[in-house]
Design a protein around this motif. Sequence first.
Motif, PDB file in Angstrom:
ATOM      1  N   VAL A 284       0.824  -1.211   0.000  1.00  0.00           N
ATOM      2  CA  VAL A 284       0.000   0.000   0.000  1.00  0.00           C
ATOM      3  C   VAL A 284       0.855   1.257   0.000  1.00  0.00           C
ATOM      4  N   ALA A 285       1.967   1.252   0.714  1.00  0.00           N
ATOM      5  CA  ALA A 285       2.802   2.453   0.799  1.00  0.00           C
ATOM      6  C   ALA A 285       3.328   2.867  -0.569  1.00  0.00           C
ATOM      7  N   THR A 286       3.694   1.900  -1.393  1.00  0.00           N
ATOM      8  CA  THR A 286       4.209   2.260  -2.718  1.00  0.00           C
ATOM      9  C   THR A 286       3.104   2.775  -3.624  1.00  0.00           C
ATOM     10  N   GLU A 287       1.867   2.467  -3.292  1.00  0.00           N
ATOM     11  CA  GLU A 287       0.719   2.930  -4.071  1.00  0.00           C
ATOM     12  C   GLU A 287       0.194   4.276  -3.571  1.00  0.00           C
ATOM     13  N   LEU A 288       0.101   4.430  -2.240  1.00  0.00           N
ATOM     14  CA  LEU A 288      -0.539   5.617  -1.670  1.00  0.00           C
ATOM     15  C   LEU A 288       0.408   6.569  -0.951  1.00  0.00           C
ATOM     16  N   GLY A 289       1.571   6.075  -0.527  1.00  0.00           N
ATOM     17  CA  GLY A 289       2.491   6.889   0.263  1.00  0.00           C
ATOM     18  C   GLY A 289       2.321   6.639   1.750  1.00  0.00           C
ATOM     19  N   ALA A 290       3.293   7.084   2.522  1.00  0.00           N
ATOM     20  CA  ALA A 290       3.315   6.826   3.965  1.00  0.00           C
ATOM     21  C   ALA A 290       2.169   7.522   4.693  1.00  0.00           C
ATOM     22  N   ALA A 291       1.901   8.778   4.370  1.00  0.00           N
ATOM     23  CA  ALA A 291       0.871   9.526   5.103  1.00  0.00           C
ATOM     24  C   ALA A 291      -0.508   8.909   4.899  1.00  0.00           C
ATOM     25  N   SER A 292      -0.842   8.563   3.668  1.00  0.00           N
ATOM     26  CA  SER A 292      -2.155   7.962   3.415  1.00  0.00           C
ATOM     27  C   SER A 292      -2.272   6.601   4.080  1.00  0.00           C
ATOM     28  N   LEU A 293      -1.225   5.795   3.973  1.00  0.00           N
ATOM     29  CA  LEU A 293      -1.247   4.482   4.617  1.00  0.00           C
ATOM     30  C   LEU A 293      -1.471   4.620   6.116  1.00  0.00           C
ATOM     31  N   LEU A 294      -0.699   5.485   6.755  1.00  0.00           N
ATOM     32  CA  LEU A 294      -0.828   5.627   8.201  1.00  0.00           C
ATOM     33  C   LEU A 294      -2.172   6.221   8.589  1.00  0.00           C
ATOM     34  N   ALA A 295      -2.695   7.142   7.799  1.00  0.00           N
ATOM     35  CA  ALA A 295      -4.012   7.714   8.096  1.00  0.00           C
ATOM     36  C   ALA A 295      -5.080   6.622   8.044  1.00  0.00           C
ATOM     37  N   LEU A 296      -5.042   5.804   7.002  1.00  0.00           N
ATOM     38  CA  LEU A 296      -6.014   4.724   6.868  1.00  0.00           C
ATOM     39  C   LEU A 296      -5.847   3.677   7.968  1.00  0.00           C
ATOM     40  N   ALA A 297      -4.600   3.328   8.257  1.00  0.00           N
ATOM     41  CA  ALA A 297      -4.333   2.341   9.311  1.00  0.00           C
ATOM     42  C   ALA A 297      -4.789   2.877  10.667  1.00  0.00           C
ATOM     43  N   LEU A 298      -4.538   4.147  10.926  1.00  0.00           N
ATOM     44  CA  LEU A 298      -4.957   4.731  12.191  1.00  0.00           C
ATOM     45  C   LEU A 298      -6.479   4.742  12.316  1.00  0.00           C
ATOM     46  N   LEU A 299      -7.168   5.040  11.226  1.00  0.00           N
ATOM     47  CA  LEU A 299      -8.630   4.999  11.252  1.00  0.00           C
ATOM     48  C   LEU A 299      -9.118   3.586  11.582  1.00  0.00           C
ATOM     49  N   GLY A 300      -8.517   2.586  10.957  1.00  0.00           N
ATOM     50  CA  GLY A 300      -8.878   1.200  11.256  1.00  0.00           C
ATOM     51  C   GLY A 300      -8.568   0.834  12.699  1.00  0.00           C
ATOM     52  N   GLN A 301      -7.424   1.281  13.185  1.00  0.00           N
ATOM     53  CA  GLN A 301      -7.047   0.999  14.572  1.00  0.00           C
ATOM     54  C   GLN A 301      -8.031   1.629  15.543  1.00  0.00           C
ATOM     55  N   LEU A 302      -8.373   2.877  15.311  1.00  0.00           N
ATOM     56  CA  LEU A 302      -9.250   3.566  16.237  1.00  0.00           C
ATOM     57  C   LEU A 302     -10.657   2.979  16.212  1.00  0.00           C
ATOM     58  N   ALA A 303     -11.155   2.655  15.036  1.00  0.00           N
ATOM     59  CA  ALA A 303     -12.485   2.055  14.941  1.00  0.00           C
ATOM     60  C   ALA A 303     -12.526   0.717  15.685  1.00  0.00           C
ATOM     61  N   MET A 304     -11.521  -0.122  15.474  1.00  0.00           N
ATOM     62  CA  MET A 304     -11.488  -1.417  16.161  1.00  0.00           C
ATOM     63  C   MET A 304     -11.273  -1.227  17.657  1.00  0.00           C
ATOM     64  N   ALA A 305     -10.459  -0.242  18.031  1.00  0.00           N
ATOM     65  CA  ALA A 305     -10.201   0.015  19.446  1.00  0.00           C
ATOM     66  C   ALA A 305     -11.478   0.418  20.177  1.00  0.00           C
ATOM     67  N   LEU A 306     -12.340   1.176  19.512  1.00  0.00           N
ATOM     68  CA  LEU A 306     -13.609   1.539  20.140  1.00  0.00           C
ATOM     69  C   LEU A 306     -14.444   0.303  20.449  1.00  0.00           C
ATOM     70  N   VAL A 307     -14.476  -0.631  19.518  1.00  0.00           N
ATOM     71  CA  VAL A 307     -15.243  -1.861  19.722  1.00  0.00           C
ATOM     72  C   VAL A 307     -14.614  -2.703  20.831  1.00  0.00           C
ATOM     73  N   VAL A 308     -13.299  -2.872  20.786  1.00  0.00           N
ATOM     74  CA  VAL A 308     -12.594  -3.653  21.809  1.00  0.00           C
ATOM     75  C   VAL A 308     -12.817  -3.025  23.187  1.00  0.00           C
ATOM     76  N   ASP A 309     -12.669  -1.704  23.272  1.00  0.00           N
ATOM     77  CA  ASP A 309     -12.882  -1.018  24.548  1.00  0.00           C
ATOM     78  C   ASP A 309     -14.325  -1.148  25.026  1.00  0.00           C
ATOM     79  N   HIS A 310     -15.254  -0.990  24.114  1.00  0.00           N
ATOM     80  CA  HIS A 310     -16.664  -1.020  24.480  1.00  0.00           C
ATOM     81  C   HIS A 310     -17.043  -2.342  25.157  1.00  0.00           C
ATOM     82  N   PHE A 311     -16.523  -3.436  24.620  1.00  0.00           N
ATOM     83  CA  PHE A 311     -16.863  -4.755  25.154  1.00  0.00           C
ATOM     84  C   PHE A 311     -15.823  -5.287  26.142  1.00  0.00           C
TER      85      PHE A 311
END
Length: 150
Positions: A89-116
């Motif tokens: 993905v980094a070679t396709e989108l670059g580091a900033a886009s990859l990390l932004a997308l990964a962080l969004l996925g991390q935070l969304a999953m973290a909300l679910v993990v925390d909630h339960f």
Amino acid sequence: MRGLAYFLGIASGFGLTLQIGMNSKLRTVLQNANTAALISFLVGTTGLIVLLAVTRTPMPARDTLASVPAWAWFGGLFGAFYVAISTIVATELGAASLLALALLGQLAMALVVDHFGWLGLPVNPISWTRLAGVGLLLAGVWLVTRRAAT
């Protein structure tokens, strides 16, 4: 101690960004994402072995290892998945886009993990303010991943 935790959290983000570029270069030269990920993990494993040897950290006893829940042994697979995918993905989108997308996925999953309270973590229910934070992050991801007008 909390200040140190914040600093280390930010430092780990710096390291992830550098890792993306390094692993992407490995993938480009080796022409295989899985081989690049394997080499990355082998180097990391070697580093951890050296750290344990230098700090003289004792290995856990057999009964301690046996008490680890079966699911807890597989966390490294998610790390391997991230490293392998990021080399593509980094070679396709670059580091900033990859990390932004990964962080969004991390935070969304973290909300679910925390909630339960999954995975032995404390329960922190989803709230409107937490959802607003995800919404703001989503807006940030959209801004970061937009292609510049040419």
